[in-house]
Design an enzyme around this catalytic site. Structure first.
Site, PDB file in Angstrom:
ATOM      1  N   THR A 173      14.214 -18.291-137.028  1.00  0.00           N
ATOM      2  CA  THR A 173      13.386 -17.899-138.276  1.00  0.00           C
ATOM      3  C   THR A 173      11.812 -17.486-137.843  1.00  0.00           C
ATOM      4  O   THR A 173      10.823 -17.439-138.640  1.00  0.00           O
ATOM      5  CB  THR A 173      13.066 -19.093-138.944  1.00  0.00           C
ATOM      6  OG1 THR A 173      12.725 -20.234-137.996  1.00  0.00           O
ATOM      7  CG2 THR A 173      14.718 -19.573-139.666  1.00  0.00           C
ATOM      8  N   GLY A 174      11.384 -17.294-136.404  1.00  0.00           N
ATOM      9  CA  GLY A 174       9.986 -17.096-136.076  1.00  0.00           C
ATOM     10  C   GLY A 174       9.801 -15.514-136.202  1.00  0.00           C
ATOM     11  O   GLY A 174      10.508 -14.855-136.851  1.00  0.00           O
ATOM     12  N   SER A 175       8.660 -15.311-135.814  1.00  0.00           N
ATOM     13  CA  SER A 175       8.161 -13.764-135.808  1.00  0.00           C
ATOM     14  C   SER A 175       9.183 -12.852-134.985  1.00  0.00           C
ATOM     15  O   SER A 175       9.531 -11.993-135.917  1.00  0.00           O
ATOM     16  CB  SER A 175       6.887 -13.658-135.201  1.00  0.00           C
ATOM     17  OG  SER A 175       5.882 -14.457-135.707  1.00  0.00           O
TER      18      SER A 175
ATOM     19  N   VAL B 134      16.614 -27.148-129.765  1.00  0.00           N
ATOM     20  CA  VAL B 134      17.014 -27.045-128.757  1.00  0.00           C
ATOM     21  C   VAL B 134      17.065 -28.001-127.756  1.00  0.00           C
ATOM     22  O   VAL B 134      17.687 -28.042-126.670  1.00  0.00           O
ATOM     23  CB  VAL B 134      16.343 -25.811-128.037  1.00  0.00           C
ATOM     24  CG1 VAL B 134      16.693 -24.496-128.699  1.00  0.00           C
ATOM     25  CG2 VAL B 134      14.684 -26.108-127.784  1.00  0.00           C
TER      26      VAL B 134
ATOM     27  N   ALA C 201      14.614 -17.595-128.346  1.00  0.00           N
ATOM     28  CA  ALA C 201      13.319 -17.485-128.686  1.00  0.00           C
ATOM     29  C   ALA C 201      12.419 -18.671-128.901  1.00  0.00           C
ATOM     30  O   ALA C 201      11.430 -18.609-129.240  1.00  0.00           O
ATOM     31  CB  ALA C 201      13.264 -16.282-129.796  1.00  0.00           C
TER      32      ALA C 201
ATOM     33  N   LYS D  26       1.865 -15.216-119.879  1.00  0.00           N
ATOM     34  CA  LYS D  26       1.208 -16.524-119.319  1.00  0.00           C
ATOM     35  C   LYS D  26       1.938 -17.287-118.461  1.00  0.00           C
ATOM     36  O   LYS D  26       1.362 -18.402-117.969  1.00  0.00           O
ATOM     37  CB  LYS D  26       0.798 -17.568-120.612  1.00  0.00           C
ATOM     38  CG  LYS D  26      -0.133 -16.784-121.649  1.00  0.00           C
ATOM     39  CD  LYS D  26      -0.740 -17.519-122.703  1.00  0.00           C
ATOM     40  CE  LYS D  26      -1.673 -16.896-123.434  1.00  0.00           C
ATOM     41  NZ  LYS D  26      -1.182 -15.942-124.242  1.00  0.00           N
TER      42      LYS D  26
ATOM     43  N   TYR E 152       1.570 -24.304-121.302  1.00  0.00           N
ATOM     44  CA  TYR E 152       2.430 -23.435-122.116  1.00  0.00           C
ATOM     45  C   TYR E 152       3.119 -22.334-120.798  1.00  0.00           C
ATOM     46  O   TYR E 152       4.108 -22.324-120.797  1.00  0.00           O
ATOM     47  CB  TYR E 152       1.804 -22.738-123.203  1.00  0.00           C
ATOM     48  CG  TYR E 152       2.322 -21.615-123.827  1.00  0.00           C
ATOM     49  CD1 TYR E 152       3.745 -21.671-124.295  1.00  0.00           C
ATOM     50  CD2 TYR E 152       1.905 -20.078-123.770  1.00  0.00           C
ATOM     51  CE1 TYR E 152       4.438 -20.723-124.573  1.00  0.00           C
ATOM     52  CE2 TYR E 152       2.580 -19.046-124.492  1.00  0.00           C
ATOM     53  CZ  TYR E 152       3.953 -19.363-124.717  1.00  0.00           C
ATOM     54  OH  TYR E 152       4.641 -18.286-124.973  1.00  0.00           O
TER      55      TYR E 152
END
Ligand SMILES: NC(=O)c1ccc[n+]([C@@H]2O[C@H](COP(=O)([O-])OP(=O)(O)OC[C@H]3O[C@@H](n4cnc5c(N)ncnc54)[C@H](OP(=O)(O)O)[C@@H]3O)[C@@H](O)[C@H]2O)c1
Length: 331
Positions: free
Chosen positions: A13-15, A64, A83, A129, A137
């Site tokens: 449901t994310g970008s 998850v 994702a 990153k 992160y």
């Protein structure tokens, strides 16, 4: 390759998930796409957006971190795109245990479930990153990348093939510099703050990110990291493209912020091949042989580094202004 196949997208449901689902529905005829995420409201909204595909889309509420639920969701799945992540740098710094639980433990659960369900291929999304990480992160994503690449050791001859796709901030994504500048411009600011005038970034659209994932699904044999060839821009030019009459002021680099985004380090170079539209970093495995290298590539030179600072292609202010109209992530 996705026709008549069942695909599961964690964080669907994310970008990225939205764009991936739209792309796959437009270009392929999948049997089923399973969206796996936690928030029922986001799923409800997405379900309404894709009403006409109700016969293809399945919405699984799940975390998850929940290995059992993942096992159930993986039944009959051919391909998995991982994702789901916590991805805001400050939130991960402030809540390190949560970042570890989602980005690392979650990755381990996804890998185990894929192995047990014997899915065909798995592509995990990574980020610049994770290269020489300077924040948690990035640190958690580095561990996740390592886990996915190493997981191929458990696949046997016909088990899942795990690979990684790495890209930088998607143009316009939440928390990135474009919405930040836009917000200031909307409030009537005429001076835009820039942490360091030398700062550069890569420009990638969600479309390019999705295409790279599809490429990884097609070409991977296990353990590769796929990286798009994309242009760079300076943050100062971006400010000018967003507000041509603005002034810019330098406010000093923030803790954990990099001057340039690095996608491929000099240490990766000995295993990196360049292709027309992307790079592939191949793994160090004793079972890996040069015959597994995707044809059409050329080994990069010793000491090669792919960074937004040393990129051959930079966007001009005019090109940036055009891309701002066409490429932005709307979710
Ligand atoms: N956006 C970027 O600029 C960018 C750049 C490089 C790499 N990436 C990577 O690309 C991936 C996707 O990013 P995105 O921009 O699509 O992120 P996003 O818009 O924030 O979406 C994250 C998705 O993950 C789900 N999620 C979060 N925690 C979860 C959990 N514990 N269990 C199950 N689902 C969970 C969220 O839904 P719920 O909250 O409902 O669970 C949502 O569907 C991430 O791995 C990120 O690291 C993104």
């Amino acid at each position: 390759m996705l026709n008549n196949k069942t695909i599961l997208v964690t964080g669907g449901t994310g970008s990225f998930g939205h764009h991936f689902v739209s792309y796959v529905l437009k270009h392929y005829s999948p049997k089923k796409i399973i969206i796996y995420s936690r928030d029922e409201y986001k799923q409800f909204v997405m379900q309404n957006e894709y009403k006409e595909y109700a016969h293809i889309l399945r919405f699984f509420i799940g975390d998850v971190r929940d290995a059992e639920r993942l096992h159930r969701a993986m039944k009959g799945v051919d391909y998995v795109i991982h994702a789901a992540a916590l991805k805001q740098v400050p939130a991960c710094e402030y809540n390190p245990n949560e970042a570890i639980k989602t980005n690392i433990n979650g990755a381990m659960n996804v890998i185990d479930a894929c192995l047990d369900a014997n899915v065909k291929k798995v592509v995990a999304l990574s980020t610049d990153k994770s290269v020489n990480p300077v924040n948690l992160y990035g640190g958690t994503k580095l561990v996740s990348d390592k886990l996915f690449c190493a997981a191929n050791a458990y696949s046997g001859n016909d088990g899942p093939r795990f690979s990684v796709v790495r890209y930088g901030n998607v143009a316009g994504s939440r928390g990135s510099v474009i919405p930040f500048f836009q917000n200031l411009i909307d409030q009537g600011e005429t001076v835009l703050p820039i942490t360091d005038f030398r700062m550069t970034r890569f420009w990638i659209s969600l479309e390019q990110g999705v295409e790279l994932v599809i490429k990884a699904l097609e070409d991977s044999q296990g353990g590769e990291t796929f990286i798009s060839k994309i242009p760079s821009f300076t943050i100062t030019d971006l400010a000018k493209a967003m507000k041509p009459d603005c002034e810019v002021k330098e406010i000093g680099i923030r803790e954990g912020e990099k001057l340039h985004e690095v996608m491929i380090t000099a240490e990766d170079a000995p295993r990196t091949y360049e292709y027309e539209k992307n790079y592939i970093i191949y793994p160090y495995y004793n079972w890996w042989s040069d015959s597994m290298v995707v044809p059409g590539g050329k080994k990069v030179e010793e000491g090669f580094e792919y960074s937004s600072g040393n990129n051959k292609e930079f966007l001009s202010v005019e090109e940036l202004a055009k891309k701002l109209k066409t490429d932005l992530d709307k979710h």
